[in-house]
Motif scaffolding. Structure first.
Motif, PDB file in Angstrom:
ATOM      1  N   GLY A 324     -33.362 -39.111 -47.419  1.00 22.19           N
ATOM      2  CA  GLY A 324     -33.747 -38.381 -48.231  1.00 22.19           C
ATOM      3  C   GLY A 324     -34.611 -38.482 -49.288  1.00 22.19           C
ATOM      4  O   GLY A 324     -34.980 -37.771 -50.344  1.00 22.19           O
ATOM      5  N   GLU A 325     -35.463 -39.742 -49.319  1.00 20.02           N
ATOM      6  CA  GLU A 325     -36.153 -40.099 -50.305  1.00 20.02           C
ATOM      7  C   GLU A 325     -37.826 -39.627 -50.364  1.00 20.02           C
ATOM      8  O   GLU A 325     -38.077 -39.065 -51.081  1.00 20.02           O
ATOM      9  N   ARG A 326     -38.408 -39.709 -49.243  1.00 21.63           N
ATOM     10  CA  ARG A 326     -39.527 -39.398 -49.166  1.00 21.63           C
ATOM     11  C   ARG A 326     -40.034 -39.135 -47.644  1.00 21.63           C
ATOM     12  O   ARG A 326     -39.530 -39.816 -46.720  1.00 21.63           O
ATOM     13  N   GLU A 327     -41.090 -38.535 -47.442  1.00 21.58           N
ATOM     14  CA  GLU A 327     -41.484 -38.451 -45.797  1.00 21.58           C
ATOM     15  C   GLU A 327     -42.447 -39.548 -45.857  1.00 21.58           C
ATOM     16  O   GLU A 327     -42.775 -40.330 -46.667  1.00 21.58           O
ATOM     17  N   GLY A 328     -42.441 -40.334 -44.554  1.00 20.04           N
ATOM     18  CA  GLY A 328     -43.355 -41.172 -44.029  1.00 20.04           C
ATOM     19  C   GLY A 328     -44.079 -41.039 -42.565  1.00 20.04           C
ATOM     20  O   GLY A 328     -43.720 -40.376 -42.063  1.00 20.04           O
ATOM     21  N   SER A 329     -45.085 -41.773 -42.474  1.00 22.74           N
ATOM     22  CA  SER A 329     -45.716 -41.904 -41.150  1.00 22.74           C
ATOM     23  C   SER A 329     -45.833 -43.325 -40.604  1.00 22.74           C
ATOM     24  O   SER A 329     -46.045 -44.384 -41.336  1.00 22.74           O
ATOM     25  N   THR A 330     -45.807 -43.170 -39.189  1.00 30.42           N
ATOM     26  CA  THR A 330     -45.845 -44.503 -38.795  1.00 30.42           C
ATOM     27  C   THR A 330     -47.238 -45.033 -38.503  1.00 30.42           C
ATOM     28  O   THR A 330     -48.021 -44.337 -38.569  1.00 30.42           O
ATOM     29  N   TYR A 345     -42.130 -38.626 -40.328  1.00 32.14           N
ATOM     30  CA  TYR A 345     -40.898 -38.205 -40.505  1.00 32.14           C
ATOM     31  C   TYR A 345     -40.953 -37.634 -41.924  1.00 32.14           C
ATOM     32  O   TYR A 345     -41.285 -38.054 -42.965  1.00 32.14           O
ATOM     33  N   LEU A 346     -39.950 -36.369 -41.822  1.00 29.41           N
ATOM     34  CA  LEU A 346     -39.682 -35.624 -43.059  1.00 29.41           C
ATOM     35  C   LEU A 346     -38.269 -35.495 -43.247  1.00 29.41           C
ATOM     36  O   LEU A 346     -37.463 -35.382 -42.379  1.00 29.41           O
ATOM     37  N   PRO A 347     -37.670 -35.629 -44.606  1.00 28.61           N
ATOM     38  CA  PRO A 347     -36.480 -35.685 -44.814  1.00 28.61           C
ATOM     39  C   PRO A 347     -35.910 -34.269 -44.607  1.00 28.61           C
ATOM     40  O   PRO A 347     -36.605 -33.234 -44.634  1.00 28.61           O
ATOM     41  N   VAL A 348     -34.627 -34.157 -44.058  1.00 23.29           N
ATOM     42  CA  VAL A 348     -33.881 -32.743 -43.588  1.00 23.29           C
ATOM     43  C   VAL A 348     -32.505 -32.812 -44.839  1.00 23.29           C
ATOM     44  O   VAL A 348     -31.861 -33.729 -44.533  1.00 23.29           O
ATOM     45  N   ILE A 356     -29.375 -34.773 -44.481  1.00 25.80           N
ATOM     46  CA  ILE A 356     -28.462 -34.781 -43.124  1.00 25.80           C
ATOM     47  C   ILE A 356     -29.116 -35.275 -41.814  1.00 25.80           C
ATOM     48  O   ILE A 356     -28.834 -35.306 -40.795  1.00 25.80           O
ATOM     49  N   GLY A 357     -30.221 -35.984 -42.222  1.00 25.61           N
ATOM     50  CA  GLY A 357     -31.289 -36.283 -41.158  1.00 25.61           C
ATOM     51  C   GLY A 357     -32.700 -36.378 -41.536  1.00 25.61           C
ATOM     52  O   GLY A 357     -33.145 -36.305 -42.441  1.00 25.61           O
ATOM     53  N   ALA A 358     -33.519 -36.305 -40.365  1.00 28.27           N
ATOM     54  CA  ALA A 358     -34.889 -36.211 -40.592  1.00 28.27           C
ATOM     55  C   ALA A 358     -35.602 -35.560 -39.394  1.00 28.27           C
ATOM     56  O   ALA A 358     -34.988 -35.457 -38.285  1.00 28.27           O
ATOM     57  N   ALA A 359     -36.608 -34.968 -39.577  1.00 25.11           N
ATOM     58  CA  ALA A 359     -37.521 -34.162 -38.554  1.00 25.11           C
ATOM     59  C   ALA A 359     -38.588 -35.166 -38.171  1.00 25.11           C
ATOM     60  O   ALA A 359     -39.274 -35.604 -39.033  1.00 25.11           O
ATOM     61  N   ALA A 360     -38.700 -35.368 -36.825  1.00 23.84           N
ATOM     62  CA  ALA A 360     -39.785 -36.313 -36.291  1.00 23.84           C
ATOM     63  C   ALA A 360     -40.890 -35.525 -35.550  1.00 23.84           C
ATOM     64  O   ALA A 360     -40.454 -34.811 -34.838  1.00 23.84           O
TER      65      ALA A 360
END
Length: 653
Positions: A324-330, A345-348, A356-360
């Motif tokens: 839940g800290e920040r979004e990121g990209s590979t 990847y975006l925090p959900v 509660i997870g992340a949206a890829a």
């Protein structure tokens, strides 16, 4: 230097040039070298007094160079670069547009040298100016590379140094040979030559500035393609990132992780808008893939996988999003779906703002490239999308690349990607303005005309016969123009293929007979004419049209009418003074005459006509459009009822 020694030196120099050109032809053949070799041979013939052969060879050089010169001069709409390229490839599979033409300045210099020979080196006809202009062009070619510091010109303007040296030697031999003829004309040449050379110099300077400006403007204009694409790519990236963030924030309105139905309902709209998102997945805190969309076999096969194990390269971007800290990209990686791409990847979080997870969001680079590149024309050049040395997508035609390459960076998340564009040479040539070359030719032509005027003015007292000859030439030009004007007027009112009146002349004839009653009109159409063109060829079809046109014209004129080509295989006849019955009989006569001509289809069946006839008896003015429509309906009825017949119609039907 004695006359004999001077003549021998000029002859020896011409022989050396011919031997040098022969060597170059043996080593590397080309249009320039062949033209130079022929000019050397023409100079040798001139030095031996064989002027007919010298002029014939010089005309041959002009003929060789003329198509290339036209390709430099004529607008792209008249002589497309693509047609020139096809012609080059017809002779040599790997040839380019430049294969069949000499560089521009070389072409002009060779033509001027040939023209001075055709003029038999006569001072009164401008040979000294032509030779001096050719020398200036050679000098300009020698310094041409220094005129473009830090810039690679598109067109080839100068030839190689061996050819330049040989051409300069040939010009020297030509001038030495002509000096005895020019020495007696010094009182005319002194002012004439130097004043017109100033015009030539100005023309060269103007050309140099115009063509340099044109090439630089084209360089900047060609760059707009990759600039536009880079801008569109940046907008597309920004748009889908914003959409992803909105998608991730959707789940803050509920306390539990999304169910499959909820995930599909929300993801469906986003995936339609951004079809290069090949997977929108929900990742659980232990990096397991819990939901996917769309439910393709490849995506479904990833359900249950733990990304920390299956795709360790993306852990650095995934872990902060799961926390839940920040979004990121590979980085650019090999996706589980088998394609090259990138994952955002975006925090959900839930409604309590607990992760509660992340949206890829899985982006396929090939599909993203297809979305952007489909609006491009592949004939313009090649577009490459790459990251460092890794090529992500390529689009366009790689044949005959031009000298210019453009690079633009595009940020995808925190990754810098590069779009590279290398336009094709032929595409750039098709966009290059012809004005600079036209200005050069017009400037040289103007200088030549000024030379003739000044030279003639200075010899006015001695050139009465020349003035008489000039007046005769002017009268001939007037007669030629008058004849041309008459031909143009005829073409404006007649069909070029058949020689009979065209639609425009027919309508003028209608206007002249609008008050005539009765007035009949017949519209003819050749039955199944498409078969003639398809099976016998368009040349046979053209002959059939011309033959039928002559028949119709002769028959209708006998009865005071006019027969015109209306378009394609359709003809129209206007018959003033003939009622419906007479017009129908006349149309039927033409139908029978066509059958008797023995014009046949490929299967031997005779060519036939169908016609629609309409007549006007009411003295009131009539609508020509309605009259034609009525005739056309009757014609259609004749064709529908079996063709090879005449149908009539009433204008009030």
């Amino acid at each position: 230097m004695p006359q004999t020694l001077r003549s021998r030196f000029a002859l020896t120099l011409a022989i050396v040039v011919m031997l040098g050109a022969t060597t170059l032809l043996w080593v590397t053949s080309g249009m320039t070298t062949l033209a130079l070799w022929l000019l050397a041979l023409a100079n040798l013939a001139a030095m031996r007094g064989i002027w007919p052969l010298a002029c014939l060879l010089a005309f041959g050089v002009l003929g060789m160079l003329a198509p290339g010169m036209l390709s430099y001069l004529l607008p792209e709409a008249w002589l497309p670069t693509a047609s020139w390229q096809r012609l080059a490839e017809h002779f040599l599979p790997d040839a380019t547009t430049e294969t069949l033409r000499a560089p521009l300045l070389t072409t002009v210099a060779l033509q001027l040298t040939a023209l001075s020979l055709i003029l038999q080196l006569r001072a009164r006809l401008g040979a000294p100016l032509l030779s001096a202009s050719a020398a200036l062009l050679l000098g300009l070619q020698g310094i041409e590379p220094a005129l473009y510091p830090g810039f690679s010109p598109l067109l080839d303007y100068a030839t190689s140094w061996p050819v330049l040296i040989l051409h300069a030697a040939l010009l020297t031999a030509q001038v030495i040979h002509a000096l005895p003829y020019w020495r007696g004309k010094r009182r005319y040449l002194a002012v004439t030559l130097w004043s017109t050379l100033a015009v030539v110099g100005f023309s060269l300077l103007l050309w140099q500035q115009l063509h340099l400006h044109a090439e630089r403007a084209l360089y900047q204009r060609a760059e707009t393609r990759v600039q536009t694409l880079a801008t569109q790519l940046s907008r597309e990236i920004t748009a889908h990132l914003d959409a992803m963030r909105r998608f991730a924030r959707t789940w803050e309105l509920q306390s539990a992780p999304p169910s499959y139905a909820q995930w599909v309902q929300q993801a469906e709209g986003y995936q339609k808008d951004f079809d290069y998102l090949i997977n929108m997945a929900f990742i659980t805190p232990d990096s397991g893939i819990r939901q996917v969309y769309p439910a393709t076999p490849l995506n479904l096969s990833t359900l249950g996988l733990r990304l920390f194990d299956a795709q360790p390269a993306g852990r650095r971007a995934l872990e902060p999003a799961l926390n839940g800290e920040r979004e990121g990209s590979t980085d650019i990686i090999q996706l589980l779906q088998g394609e090259r791409g990138m994952i955002h990847y975006l925090p959900v979080k839930n409604e309590q703002q607990a992760p509660i997870g992340a949206a890829a969001m899985v982006i396929s680079f090939p599909q993203l490239a297809d979305t952007l590149f489909k609006q491009l024309t592949d004939a313009e050049g090649i577009i490459q999308w790459h990251s460092d040395e890794q090529i992500l997508a390529v689009y366009g035609d790689t044949r005959h690349p031009g000298p210019w390459i453009y690079h633009h960076q595009v940020m995808l998340g925190d990754k810098a990607l590069t779009l590279s564009d290398r336009p094709r040479r032929n595409y750039l040539l098709s966009q290059l303005p012809r004005l600079p070359t036209l200005s050069l030719v017009l400037g040289l032509t103007f200088a030549y005309l000024v030379y003739l005027v000044i030279y003639s003015f200075k010899r006015l007292g001695y050139q009465h016969r020349a003035m008489l000859q000039s007046n005769t030439s002017l009268q001939q030009e007037i007669r030629t123009r008058s004849q041309l004007q008459r031909e143009i007027e005829w073409l404006a009112s007649h069909d070029e293929l058949t020689g009979i009146p065209n639609r425009r002349h027919f309508l003028d004839h209608v206007s002249a007979h609008r008050s005539k009653r009765p007035l009949s009109l017949a519209l003819f159409d050749i039955d199944h004419f498409k078969r003639v063109n398809d099976q016998l060829g368009h040349l046979v079809g053209d002959d059939y049209l011309a033959h039928i046109a002559l028949l119709g014209e002769a028959l209708m004129e006998q009865h005071g009418g006019i027969f015109a080509r209306y378009g394609g295989e359709e003809f129209v006849a206007l018959l003033p003074g003939l009622n419906m019955d007479a017009a129908r009989k006349l149309a039927d006569t033409l139908r029978l005459q066509v059958i008797d001509t023995c014009l046949t289809h490929a299967d031997g069946k005779p060519i036939t006509l169908s016609a629609g006839v309409v007549s006007v008896t009411d003295p009131q003015p009539f609508d020509m459009t309605r009259l034609m429509q009525t005739a056309d309906k009757a014609l259609y009825r004749a064709k529908r009822e079996g063709r090879n017949q005449i149908a009539t119609g009433g204008i009030d039907d």
